[in-house]
Design a protein around this motif. Structure first.
Motif, PDB file in Angstrom:
ATOM      1  N   ASP A  19      24.859  47.645  25.848  1.00 34.07           N
ATOM      2  CA  ASP A  19      24.516  48.561  26.945  1.00 34.07           C
ATOM      3  C   ASP A  19      23.175  49.220  26.642  1.00 34.07           C
ATOM      4  O   ASP A  19      23.106  50.227  25.922  1.00 34.07           O
ATOM      5  CB  ASP A  19      25.608  49.628  27.119  1.00 34.07           C
ATOM      6  CG  ASP A  19      25.385  50.439  28.389  1.00 34.07           C
ATOM      7  OD1 ASP A  19      24.235  50.469  28.889  1.00 34.07           O
ATOM      8  OD2 ASP A  19      26.351  51.030  28.893  1.00 34.07           O
ATOM      9  N   ASP A  20      22.136  48.637  27.217  1.00 39.31           N
ATOM     10  CA  ASP A  20      20.780  49.091  26.902  1.00 39.31           C
ATOM     11  C   ASP A  20      20.432  50.452  27.526  1.00 39.31           C
ATOM     12  O   ASP A  20      19.395  51.022  27.230  1.00 39.31           O
ATOM     13  CB  ASP A  20      19.777  48.019  27.361  1.00 39.31           C
ATOM     14  CG  ASP A  20      18.389  48.283  26.823  1.00 39.31           C
ATOM     15  OD1 ASP A  20      18.273  48.731  25.662  1.00 39.31           O
ATOM     16  OD2 ASP A  20      17.407  48.075  27.577  1.00 39.31           O
ATOM     17  N   ASP A  21      21.309  50.987  28.368  1.00 41.32           N
ATOM     18  CA  ASP A  21      21.022  52.289  28.993  1.00 41.32           C
ATOM     19  C   ASP A  21      21.328  53.454  28.056  1.00 41.32           C
ATOM     20  O   ASP A  21      20.985  54.592  28.355  1.00 41.32           O
ATOM     21  CB  ASP A  21      21.885  52.486  30.255  1.00 41.32           C
ATOM     22  CG  ASP A  21      21.498  51.532  31.367  1.00 41.32           C
ATOM     23  OD1 ASP A  21      20.419  50.906  31.267  1.00 41.32           O
ATOM     24  OD2 ASP A  21      22.278  51.405  32.329  1.00 41.32           O
ATOM     25  N   CYS A  22      22.013  53.150  26.960  1.00 43.71           N
ATOM     26  CA  CYS A  22      22.556  54.234  26.123  1.00 43.71           C
ATOM     27  C   CYS A  22      22.084  54.129  24.675  1.00 43.71           C
ATOM     28  O   CYS A  22      21.437  53.157  24.281  1.00 43.71           O
ATOM     29  CB  CYS A  22      24.082  54.200  26.150  1.00 43.71           C
ATOM     30  SG  CYS A  22      24.777  54.425  27.802  1.00 43.71           S
ATOM     31  N   ILE A  23      22.457  55.133  23.903  1.00 40.31           N
ATOM     32  CA  ILE A  23      22.132  55.161  22.478  1.00 40.31           C
ATOM     33  C   ILE A  23      23.342  55.764  21.753  1.00 40.31           C
ATOM     34  O   ILE A  23      24.028  56.616  22.317  1.00 40.31           O
ATOM     35  CB  ILE A  23      20.827  55.977  22.269  1.00 40.31           C
ATOM     36  CG1 ILE A  23      20.280  55.815  20.863  1.00 40.31           C
ATOM     37  CG2 ILE A  23      20.993  57.453  22.613  1.00 40.31           C
ATOM     38  CD1 ILE A  23      18.794  56.152  20.777  1.00 40.31           C
ATOM     39  N   ARG A  24      23.626  55.271  20.539  1.00 39.44           N
ATOM     40  CA  ARG A  24      24.807  55.792  19.842  1.00 39.44           C
ATOM     41  C   ARG A  24      24.430  56.699  18.693  1.00 39.44           C
ATOM     42  O   ARG A  24      23.555  56.374  17.890  1.00 39.44           O
ATOM     43  CB  ARG A  24      25.669  54.647  19.291  1.00 39.44           C
ATOM     44  CG  ARG A  24      27.018  55.157  18.769  1.00 39.44           C
ATOM     45  CD  ARG A  24      27.788  54.100  18.000  1.00 39.44           C
ATOM     46  NE  ARG A  24      27.327  54.014  16.610  1.00 39.44           N
ATOM     47  CZ  ARG A  24      27.938  53.293  15.666  1.00 39.44           C
ATOM     48  NH1 ARG A  24      29.004  52.575  15.959  1.00 39.44           N
ATOM     49  NH2 ARG A  24      27.457  53.256  14.428  1.00 39.44           N
ATOM     50  N   MET A  25      25.091  57.851  18.639  1.00 38.58           N
ATOM     51  CA  MET A  25      24.926  58.763  17.510  1.00 38.58           C
ATOM     52  C   MET A  25      26.305  59.066  16.932  1.00 38.58           C
ATOM     53  O   MET A  25      27.235  59.393  17.671  1.00 38.58           O
ATOM     54  CB  MET A  25      24.294  60.078  17.968  1.00 38.58           C
ATOM     55  CG  MET A  25      22.825  59.938  18.312  1.00 38.58           C
ATOM     56  SD  MET A  25      22.564  60.457  19.978  1.00 38.58           S
ATOM     57  CE  MET A  25      20.782  60.350  20.102  1.00 38.58           C
ATOM     58  N   SER A  26      26.422  58.954  15.621  1.00 41.65           N
ATOM     59  CA  SER A  26      27.687  59.284  14.965  1.00 41.65           C
ATOM     60  C   SER A  26      27.680  60.772  14.618  1.00 41.65           C
ATOM     61  O   SER A  26      26.675  61.288  14.131  1.00 41.65           O
ATOM     62  CB  SER A  26      27.820  58.458  13.686  1.00 41.65           C
ATOM     63  OG  SER A  26      28.779  59.059  12.846  1.00 41.65           O
ATOM     64  N   TYR A  27      28.790  61.441  14.866  1.00 43.65           N
ATOM     65  CA  TYR A  27      28.848  62.863  14.450  1.00 43.65           C
ATOM     66  C   TYR A  27      29.744  63.047  13.228  1.00 43.65           C
ATOM     67  O   TYR A  27      30.243  64.157  12.975  1.00 43.65           O
ATOM     68  CB  TYR A  27      29.228  63.787  15.606  1.00 43.65           C
ATOM     69  CG  TYR A  27      30.472  63.439  16.387  1.00 43.65           C
ATOM     70  CD1 TYR A  27      30.372  62.750  17.587  1.00 43.65           C
ATOM     71  CD2 TYR A  27      31.733  63.815  15.954  1.00 43.65           C
ATOM     72  CE1 TYR A  27      31.503  62.436  18.330  1.00 43.65           C
ATOM     73  CE2 TYR A  27      32.867  63.519  16.683  1.00 43.65           C
ATOM     74  CZ  TYR A  27      32.750  62.817  17.873  1.00 43.65           C
ATOM     75  OH  TYR A  27      33.876  62.522  18.594  1.00 43.65           O
ATOM     76  N   ALA A  28      29.887  61.993  12.445  1.00 41.00           N
ATOM     77  CA  ALA A  28      30.652  62.110  11.199  1.00 41.00           C
ATOM     78  C   ALA A  28      29.757  62.646  10.090  1.00 41.00           C
ATOM     79  O   ALA A  28      29.537  62.007   9.058  1.00 41.00           O
ATOM     80  CB  ALA A  28      31.243  60.751  10.821  1.00 41.00           C
ATOM     81  N   THR A  29      29.210  63.828  10.329  1.00 36.87           N
ATOM     82  CA  THR A  29      28.378  64.480   9.313  1.00 36.87           C
ATOM     83  C   THR A  29      28.496  65.987   9.502  1.00 36.87           C
ATOM     84  O   THR A  29      29.153  66.446  10.450  1.00 36.87           O
ATOM     85  CB  THR A  29      26.923  63.962   9.386  1.00 36.87           C
ATOM     86  OG1 THR A  29      26.193  64.471   8.279  1.00 36.87           O
ATOM     87  CG2 THR A  29      26.228  64.358  10.678  1.00 36.87           C
ATOM     88  N   SER A  30      27.865  66.753   8.618  1.00 34.64           N
ATOM     89  CA  SER A  30      28.088  68.207   8.629  1.00 34.64           C
ATOM     90  C   SER A  30      27.516  68.885   9.875  1.00 34.64           C
ATOM     91  O   SER A  30      26.596  68.369  10.514  1.00 34.64           O
ATOM     92  CB  SER A  30      27.428  68.820   7.389  1.00 34.64           C
ATOM     93  OG  SER A  30      26.025  68.739   7.538  1.00 34.64           O
TER      94      SER A  30
END
Ligand code: PMP
Ligand code: GLU
Length: 397
Positions: free
Chosen positions: A367-378
């Motif tokens: 899905d080129d419309d989006c971007i993924r960010m992980s929030y498994a951090t402080s």
């Protein structure tokens, strides 16, 4: 000289692992990068599990184990499936592998041959499509938009089925979107699948315990298709054990036997010590799992607030997993100096090199419309990361 096989030449590297590596390289050069790319819990493995591993080492659990894993572990998983999911799988119907990743790949390599089609709803986890390519099959991607919560409808599923369809890969809670199929939605898909008895369903439930709406539902609960469902899960996410490499597949005996044969020829059993640790994980008091889940939920809310403050990003509220997958296409066509943003990959590179925040382009997930960010951090990392993202995105004109 290129001595590689077509199989290898056709394979793309894992975008999640590649981005994480890029971020580590920049860090090694002294750049203060915040890594929101790879998806893995930042918590330490709970002590009870570590103690069980120490005990296993001291008690010399150092020999080859049965290829599908110790019977005691498979029994613990069988009990877990009964108790938590209401699913009946005998220990013989379970095979443990080097992570859920190998379990998915084992299943695909066991059933997919040249030209066989595998339906994958997009956005999807990066490795599914590549594993299908590895098996010389054809990935049939079904695009599910943000307006449908990134979930495939029964009508979309039925439209994608052809006489060549051999399998469907379903992931709930989903990486990268965090969407969760509820029981009715799964029933709708199961009703379609009931009409096509040759389709195998690979149900990736690795984020089962990172669920903010409660009540995990497995598509294996529907008797009319259960015989054709391979449930994949493992300890990586729920127990903060990504590096231990222990996952499993529970499914029909014929498929488990096939995976056993395959695994017996190329990796044998997963680590004996990791197996003992995983057994302890399934048998222990489960409160550490709930503690981690709560922490992820708090961070999810924090991140949603931070993203809401960035005008160009549109984000739906994820119900599970530990990723946000905002739509970012409003930045496409914009520039900063000689950097032009044309797609999600350009944006991920821009954020890495200019904001020093590592994310993963949506294109890697279909899905080129989006971007993924992980929030498994402080929390501190998250606040600083989104401050940087906001500031640097505002420079794009
Ligand atoms: N499935 C999904 C959807 C994942 O995000 C991951 C994360 N790596 C895996 C499977 C594989 O997990 P494991 O660490 O158990 O191989
Ligand atoms: N599942 C995680 C992710 O998507 C781990 C990396 C991987 O195996 O892809 O980031």
């Amino acid at each position: 000289m290129n001595q590689l096989s077509d199989r290898l030449n056709n394979l793309q590297p894992s975008a999640t692992l590649a981005m994480s590596q890029k971020s580590s390289e920049l860090k090694a050069q002294g750049v203060d990068v915040i890594n929101l790319s790879v998806g893995e819990p930042d918590f330490f493995t709970p002590d009870v599990i570590k103690k069980a591993a120490e005990k296993a080492i001291n008690e010399n659990f150092s020999f080859y184990t049965p290829v599908p894993g110790y019977m005691s572990l498979r029994k613990a998983i069988s009990d877990k499936l009964k108790k938590e999911n209401g699913l009946d799988y005998a220990p013989e119907q379970i095979i443990c592998s080097n992570g859920a990743k190998q379990s998915v790949c084992n299943a695909l390599l066991s059933i997919i041959g040249a030209g066989d089609e595998v339906i994958i709803p997009a956005p999807y986890w990066v490795s599914y499509e590549q594993m299908v390519i590895l098996a010389e099959g054809k990935a049939v991607i079904v695009k599910c938009s943000i307006d449908q919560d990134f979930k495939m409808t029964p009508a979309q599923l039925e439209a994608a089925i052809t006489p060549k369809t051999k399998a469907l890969i379903l992931c709930s809670p989903s990486n990268p979107t965090g969407s969760i199929y509820n029981k009715e939605e799964l029933k709708g898909l199961a009703d379609v699948l009931a009409k096509y008895p040759n389709i195998i369903i690979i149900s990736d439930e690795i984020y089962e315990h990172i669920n903010y709406i409660g009540g995990h539902q497995s598509i294996a609960q529907f008797a009319e298709i259960k015989e054709r469902v391979a449930v994949v899960n493992g300890v990586s996410k729920a127990y903060a054990m990504t590096g231990w490499r222990l996952g499993y597949m529970a499914g029909p005996l014929w498929l488990v036997k096939a995976c056993n044969k395959l695994q017996g020829q190329y990796t044998s059993n997963p680590s004996s010590i990791a197996q003992k640790a995983a057994e302890a994980a399934y048998l222990m008091d489960q409160s550490p799992v709930e503690e981690m889940r709560k922490a992820f939920e708090r961070r999810r809310d924090l991140v949603l607030n931070l993203v809401a403050d960035i005008p160009g990003l549109k984000c739906r509220k994820p119900d599970g997993a530990f990723y946000v997958f905002p739509e970012c296409k409003s930045y496409y066509g914009k520039s900063y100096g000689d950097r032009k943003i044309n797609n999600s990959e350009d944006l991920a590179i821009y954020l890495l090199e200019v904001a020093h925040v590592a994310s993963v382009s949506g294109s890697a997930f279909g899905d080129d419309d989006c971007i993924r960010m992980s929030y498994a951090t402080s929390d501190d990392n998250l606040k600083e990361a989104f401050k940087r993202i906001k500031e640097k995105l505002s420079l794009l004109k």
